[in-house]
Design an enzyme around this catalytic site. Sequence first.
Site, mmCIF file in Angstrom:
data_model
loop_
_atom_site.group_PDB
_atom_site.id
_atom_site.type_symbol
_atom_site.label_atom_id
_atom_site.label_comp_id
_atom_site.label_asym_id
_atom_site.label_seq_id
_atom_site.Cartn_x
_atom_site.Cartn_y
_atom_site.Cartn_z
ATOM 1 N N LYS A 1 0.821 -1.198 0.000
ATOM 2 C CA LYS A 1 0.000 0.000 0.000
ATOM 3 C C LYS A 1 0.864 1.261 0.000
ATOM 4 C CE LYS A 1 -3.318 -2.408 2.941
ATOM 5 N NZ LYS A 1 -3.790 -2.558 4.326
ATOM 6 N N GLY A 2 2.125 1.098 0.385
ATOM 7 C CA GLY A 2 2.970 2.245 0.727
ATOM 8 C C GLY A 2 3.180 3.286 -0.348
ATOM 9 N N ASP B 1 7.550 3.160 -1.925
ATOM 10 C CA ASP B 1 7.748 4.235 -0.957
ATOM 11 C C ASP B 1 9.195 4.287 -0.483
ATOM 12 O OD1 ASP B 1 7.529 1.795 0.367
ATOM 13 O OD2 ASP B 1 5.988 2.443 1.777
ATOM 14 N N VAL C 1 10.575 5.419 9.799
ATOM 15 C CA VAL C 1 9.827 6.641 9.495
ATOM 16 C C VAL C 1 8.393 6.303 9.088
ATOM 17 C CG1 VAL C 1 11.857 7.988 8.829
ATOM 18 C CG2 VAL C 1 10.675 6.612 7.101
ATOM 19 N N ARG D 1 -0.203 6.577 7.293
ATOM 20 C CA ARG D 1 0.051 6.679 5.843
ATOM 21 C C ARG D 1 -0.435 8.018 5.286
ATOM 22 N NH1 ARG D 1 1.486 1.519 4.011
ATOM 23 N NH2 ARG D 1 0.442 -0.246 4.990
ATOM 24 N N ASP E 1 14.622 -0.452 1.347
ATOM 25 C CA ASP E 1 15.204 -0.751 2.650
ATOM 26 C C ASP E 1 16.193 -1.904 2.456
ATOM 27 O OD1 ASP E 1 15.301 -0.465 5.510
ATOM 28 O OD2 ASP E 1 13.907 -2.110 5.736
HETATM 29 P P1 IMP Z 1 12.550 -4.041 1.712
HETATM 30 O O1 IMP Z 1 12.099 -5.272 0.990
HETATM 31 O O2 IMP Z 1 13.251 -4.360 2.994
HETATM 32 O O3 IMP Z 1 13.323 -3.059 0.878
HETATM 33 O O4 IMP Z 1 11.216 -3.438 2.254
HETATM 34 C C1 IMP Z 1 10.666 -2.302 1.892
HETATM 35 C C2 IMP Z 1 9.328 -2.195 2.599
HETATM 36 O O5 IMP Z 1 9.472 -2.262 4.029
HETATM 37 C C3 IMP Z 1 8.751 -0.862 2.288
HETATM 38 O O6 IMP Z 1 7.955 -0.912 1.123
HETATM 39 C C4 IMP Z 1 7.974 -0.540 3.539
HETATM 40 O O7 IMP Z 1 6.678 -1.026 3.442
HETATM 41 C C5 IMP Z 1 8.681 -1.277 4.644
HETATM 42 N N1 IMP Z 1 9.559 -0.326 5.374
HETATM 43 C C6 IMP Z 1 10.900 -0.279 5.380
HETATM 44 N N2 IMP Z 1 11.368 0.718 6.144
HETATM 45 C C7 IMP Z 1 10.274 1.342 6.645
HETATM 46 C C8 IMP Z 1 10.089 2.484 7.516
HETATM 47 O O8 IMP Z 1 11.025 3.159 7.982
HETATM 48 N N3 IMP Z 1 8.798 2.818 7.793
HETATM 49 C C9 IMP Z 1 7.729 2.141 7.319
HETATM 50 N N4 IMP Z 1 7.852 1.069 6.487
HETATM 51 C C10 IMP Z 1 9.115 0.674 6.169
HETATM 52 MG MG MG Z 2 5.742 -0.650 1.172
#
Ligand code: IMP
Ligand code: MG
Length: 198
Positions: free
Chosen positions: A45-46, A102, A155, A167, A105
């Site tokens: 949803k982000g 969004d 965040v 959100r 990470d």
């Molecule tokens: P990745 O697969 O670890 O890159 O995950 C990314 C997803 O983790 C993003 O789309 C977010 O939904 C969630 N996420 C990572 N860091 C944050 C944060 O600081 N706040 C809220 N959601 C986060």
């Molecule tokens: Mg997300």
Amino acid sequence: MDAVHQDIERILIPEEEIQRAIDRLAADLTRSLRGVPLTVVSVLKGSFVFASDLVRRMPLPLHLSFATASSYGGGTRPGELSLTLLPEPGELAGRHLLLLDDILDSGRTLARLRDELARLGPSGITTCVLLDKAARRAVPFEAEHRCFRIEDRFVVGYGLDFDGRYRNLPYVGVLKPEVLARAAPTGAGGPPEEASAR
Ligand code: IMP
Ligand code: MG
């Protein structure tokens, strides 16, 4: 103060700064993707706020698609992702995909999604993220465009949630420690290890 704003300790990126960054990104993408059959793929949803602001600044005849990504088992095993692509099979073949999320990470979500999308036969894929937490990368992945690099802090706002909330904040901010602590015992959607609150 209003219920959601009062939980914020500090605004990290103000609304005006986000809007200026999106203006620049949209101008850049509009130039580089002109004349290309384009489908924007927004990761739910982000990225819904980011996608909504970005596409309204891109005066191109684009299509819109959505994908969802969530981790299995409340995030006890990070990296195990369940992905759903909402487009019909064949809908993306031959089109250039603008993949929006969004935040970048660990990189697992976008790395997996890009691979899955590549199998559908697009003419190309360009990835854009609002935020990039480069220090947290667990798999090698870089987005072609990012609006802001941020340090390794949890965040919320502008699409990003904690436990499903915040959100709808128009800025990116950091929650008060007591708000994080209050929600932590439930285990659901807590920062930052679980990443289940996508
Ligand atoms: P990745 O697969 O670890 O890159 O995950 C990314 C997803 O983790 C993003 O789309 C977010 O939904 C969630 N996420 C990572 N860091 C944050 C944060 O600081 N706040 C809220 N959601 C986060
Ligand atoms: Mg997300």
